[in-house]
Design a protein around this motif. Structure first.
Motif, PDB file in Angstrom:
ATOM      1  N   CYS A  86       0.835  -1.196   0.000  1.00  0.00           N
ATOM      2  CA  CYS A  86       0.000   0.000   0.000  1.00  0.00           C
ATOM      3  C   CYS A  86       0.875   1.253   0.000  1.00  0.00           C
ATOM      4  N   ASN A  87       0.485   2.216  -0.836  1.00  0.00           N
ATOM      5  CA  ASN A  87       1.147   3.512  -0.855  1.00  0.00           C
ATOM      6  C   ASN A  87       0.213   4.522  -1.518  1.00  0.00           C
ATOM      7  N   GLY A  88      -0.511   5.260  -0.712  1.00  0.00           N
ATOM      8  CA  GLY A  88      -1.364   6.306  -1.247  1.00  0.00           C
ATOM      9  C   GLY A  88      -2.727   5.874  -1.742  1.00  0.00           C
ATOM     10  N   SER A  89      -2.952   4.595  -1.927  1.00  0.00           N
ATOM     11  CA  SER A  89      -4.257   4.065  -2.302  1.00  0.00           C
ATOM     12  C   SER A  89      -4.702   3.107  -1.207  1.00  0.00           C
ATOM     13  N   PRO A  90      -5.985   3.093  -0.887  1.00  0.00           N
ATOM     14  CA  PRO A  90      -6.442   2.267   0.233  1.00  0.00           C
ATOM     15  C   PRO A  90      -6.381   0.776  -0.050  1.00  0.00           C
ATOM     16  N   LEU A  91      -6.119   0.005   1.011  1.00  0.00           N
ATOM     17  CA  LEU A  91      -6.143  -1.452   0.935  1.00  0.00           C
ATOM     18  C   LEU A  91      -6.452  -1.979   2.335  1.00  0.00           C
ATOM     19  N   VAL A  92      -7.474  -2.789   2.440  1.00  0.00           N
ATOM     20  CA  VAL A  92      -7.862  -3.384   3.715  1.00  0.00           C
ATOM     21  C   VAL A  92      -7.972  -4.888   3.549  1.00  0.00           C
ATOM     22  N   PHE A  93      -7.824  -5.583   4.643  1.00  0.00           N
ATOM     23  CA  PHE A  93      -8.060  -7.022   4.621  1.00  0.00           C
ATOM     24  C   PHE A  93      -8.838  -7.378   5.867  1.00  0.00           C
ATOM     25  N   GLY A  94      -9.617  -8.427   5.749  1.00  0.00           N
ATOM     26  CA  GLY A  94     -10.411  -8.894   6.879  1.00  0.00           C
ATOM     27  C   GLY A  94     -10.469 -10.398   6.862  1.00  0.00           C
ATOM     28  N   ALA A  97     -13.719 -16.920   9.910  1.00  0.00           N
ATOM     29  CA  ALA A  97     -13.781 -18.381   9.781  1.00  0.00           C
ATOM     30  C   ALA A  97     -12.652 -18.936   8.915  1.00  0.00           C
ATOM     31  N   GLY A  98     -11.441 -18.417   9.101  1.00  0.00           N
ATOM     32  CA  GLY A  98     -10.286 -18.941   8.385  1.00  0.00           C
ATOM     33  C   GLY A  98     -10.142 -18.467   6.954  1.00  0.00           C
ATOM     34  N   VAL A  99     -10.959 -17.524   6.522  1.00  0.00           N
ATOM     35  CA  VAL A  99     -10.896 -16.979   5.169  1.00  0.00           C
ATOM     36  C   VAL A  99     -10.476 -15.516   5.271  1.00  0.00           C
ATOM     37  N   THR A 100      -9.547 -15.097   4.415  1.00  0.00           N
ATOM     38  CA  THR A 100      -9.105 -13.696   4.394  1.00  0.00           C
ATOM     39  C   THR A 100      -9.620 -13.031   3.129  1.00  0.00           C
ATOM     40  N   TYR A 101     -10.162 -11.835   3.294  1.00  0.00           N
ATOM     41  CA  TYR A 101     -10.687 -11.047   2.186  1.00  0.00           C
ATOM     42  C   TYR A 101      -9.842  -9.786   2.053  1.00  0.00           C
ATOM     43  N   ILE A 102      -9.674  -9.306   0.819  1.00  0.00           N
ATOM     44  CA  ILE A 102      -8.896  -8.095   0.558  1.00  0.00           C
ATOM     45  C   ILE A 102      -9.736  -7.181  -0.327  1.00  0.00           C
ATOM     46  N   ALA A 103      -9.765  -5.891   0.005  1.00  0.00           N
ATOM     47  CA  ALA A 103     -10.543  -4.929  -0.772  1.00  0.00           C
ATOM     48  C   ALA A 103      -9.930  -3.543  -0.624  1.00  0.00           C
ATOM     49  N   SER A 104     -10.491  -2.581  -1.348  1.00  0.00           N
ATOM     50  CA  SER A 104      -9.993  -1.213  -1.238  1.00  0.00           C
ATOM     51  C   SER A 104     -10.711  -0.423  -0.155  1.00  0.00           C
ATOM     52  N   GLU A 105     -11.813  -0.927   0.368  1.00  0.00           N
ATOM     53  CA  GLU A 105     -12.484  -0.238   1.463  1.00  0.00           C
ATOM     54  C   GLU A 105     -13.237  -1.243   2.329  1.00  0.00           C
ATOM     55  N   PRO A 106     -13.391  -0.939   3.610  1.00  0.00           N
ATOM     56  CA  PRO A 106     -14.020  -1.879   4.546  1.00  0.00           C
ATOM     57  C   PRO A 106     -15.453  -2.249   4.175  1.00  0.00           C
ATOM     58  N   ALA A 108     -16.691  -3.030   1.447  1.00  0.00           N
ATOM     59  CA  ALA A 108     -16.712  -4.178   0.548  1.00  0.00           C
ATOM     60  C   ALA A 108     -16.606  -5.492   1.313  1.00  0.00           C
ATOM     61  N   LEU A 109     -16.086  -5.434   2.533  1.00  0.00           N
ATOM     62  CA  LEU A 109     -15.925  -6.635   3.343  1.00  0.00           C
ATOM     63  C   LEU A 109     -17.102  -6.881   4.283  1.00  0.00           C
ATOM     64  N   ASN A 115     -14.265  -7.979  10.973  1.00  0.00           N
ATOM     65  CA  ASN A 115     -12.895  -7.984  11.475  1.00  0.00           C
ATOM     66  C   ASN A 115     -11.969  -7.616  10.327  1.00  0.00           C
ATOM     67  N   PHE A 116     -11.431  -6.406  10.364  1.00  0.00           N
ATOM     68  CA  PHE A 116     -10.551  -5.985   9.282  1.00  0.00           C
ATOM     69  C   PHE A 116      -9.510  -5.001   9.783  1.00  0.00           C
ATOM     70  N   ALA A 117      -8.477  -4.831   8.977  1.00  0.00           N
ATOM     71  CA  ALA A 117      -7.423  -3.859   9.268  1.00  0.00           C
ATOM     72  C   ALA A 117      -7.017  -3.203   7.955  1.00  0.00           C
ATOM     73  N   ALA A 118      -6.627  -1.950   8.043  1.00  0.00           N
ATOM     74  CA  ALA A 118      -6.186  -1.213   6.861  1.00  0.00           C
ATOM     75  C   ALA A 118      -4.668  -1.173   6.821  1.00  0.00           C
ATOM     76  N   LEU A 119      -4.108  -1.389   5.644  1.00  0.00           N
ATOM     77  CA  LEU A 119      -2.677  -1.204   5.481  1.00  0.00           C
ATOM     78  C   LEU A 119      -2.394   0.286   5.465  1.00  0.00           C
ATOM     79  N   ARG A 120      -1.252   0.652   5.997  1.00  0.00           N
ATOM     80  CA  ARG A 120      -0.810   2.046   5.959  1.00  0.00           C
ATOM     81  C   ARG A 120       0.214   2.203   4.840  1.00  0.00           C
ATOM     82  N   ASP A 121       0.388   3.430   4.423  1.00  0.00           N
ATOM     83  CA  ASP A 121       1.356   3.697   3.366  1.00  0.00           C
ATOM     84  C   ASP A 121       2.724   3.154   3.757  1.00  0.00           C
TER      85      ASP A 121
END
Length: 184
Positions: A86-94, A97-106, A108-109, A115-121
């Protein structure tokens, strides 16, 4: 997908030095388009051929890039993991139940997990069956806590998404200018 089929990329952002990177690609690199995303995936694949390690390849490639990105990078050589950056554009993951999802905003999850966290630049990491492992470009390990977030939509604090975007414009312009955007 890179021309050799070894690296796939999802890219949210803009690469400002596309022409410079394209000039450094090997002559045998076959490109199907002139997009910045294709140049970036070819550049990462070039470094992957040199290192054999996708995370290292992403770090090396991005160290020469100018622009913004929220990236998810994969290779068939490691089908159970992806590299995120991540650098300047959003990216979050959540996760749920053992599955990880990735999106540009919470939002979408929200259908799948709260349960999610945002990557920082400047963060890069690997997400695999064991969950996320993140670190800064400097190598400092970041601890990810799987915590439930507020279920309300961020837009609700402003009444509507449109009002939220209006009120956040000064901050968004400031972030864009900090990452090399130009006004003209």
């Amino acid at each position: 997908m890179s021309s050799d089929g070894k690296v796939a990329l999802v890219h949210n952002g803009t690469l400002h030095n596309t022409a410079e990177i394209r000039a450094q690609l090997p002559k045998d690199c076959k490109q199907q388009s002139s997009t910045d995303s294709e140049v970036l995936v070819q550049w990462i694949a070039h470094h992957y051929r040199d290192t054999g390690n996708l995370k290292t390849a992403v770090e090396r490639a991005l160290s020469t890039c100018d622009g913004t990105w929220g990236l998810v990078v994969a290779t068939p050589d490691s089908p159970d993991s992806v590299v995120v950056a991540c650098n300047g554009s959003p990216l979050v993951f959540g996760s749920e139940a053992g599955v990880t999802y990735i999106a540009s905003e919470p939002q979408a999850l929200s259908k799948y997990t709260n349960n999610f966290a945002a990557l920082r630049d400047g963060e890069v990491g690997v997400i695999d069956a064991n969950g996320p492992s993140l670190q800064e470009w400097s190598g400092r390990i970041l601890h990810v806590h799987d915590t439930a977030q507020d279920k309300s939509s961020p837009g609700e604090a402003y009444g509507t998404w449109t009002l939220q975007e209006i009120y956040q414009q000064p901050e968004a312009v400031g972030r864009a200018l900090a990452f090399g955007a130009r006004l003209g």
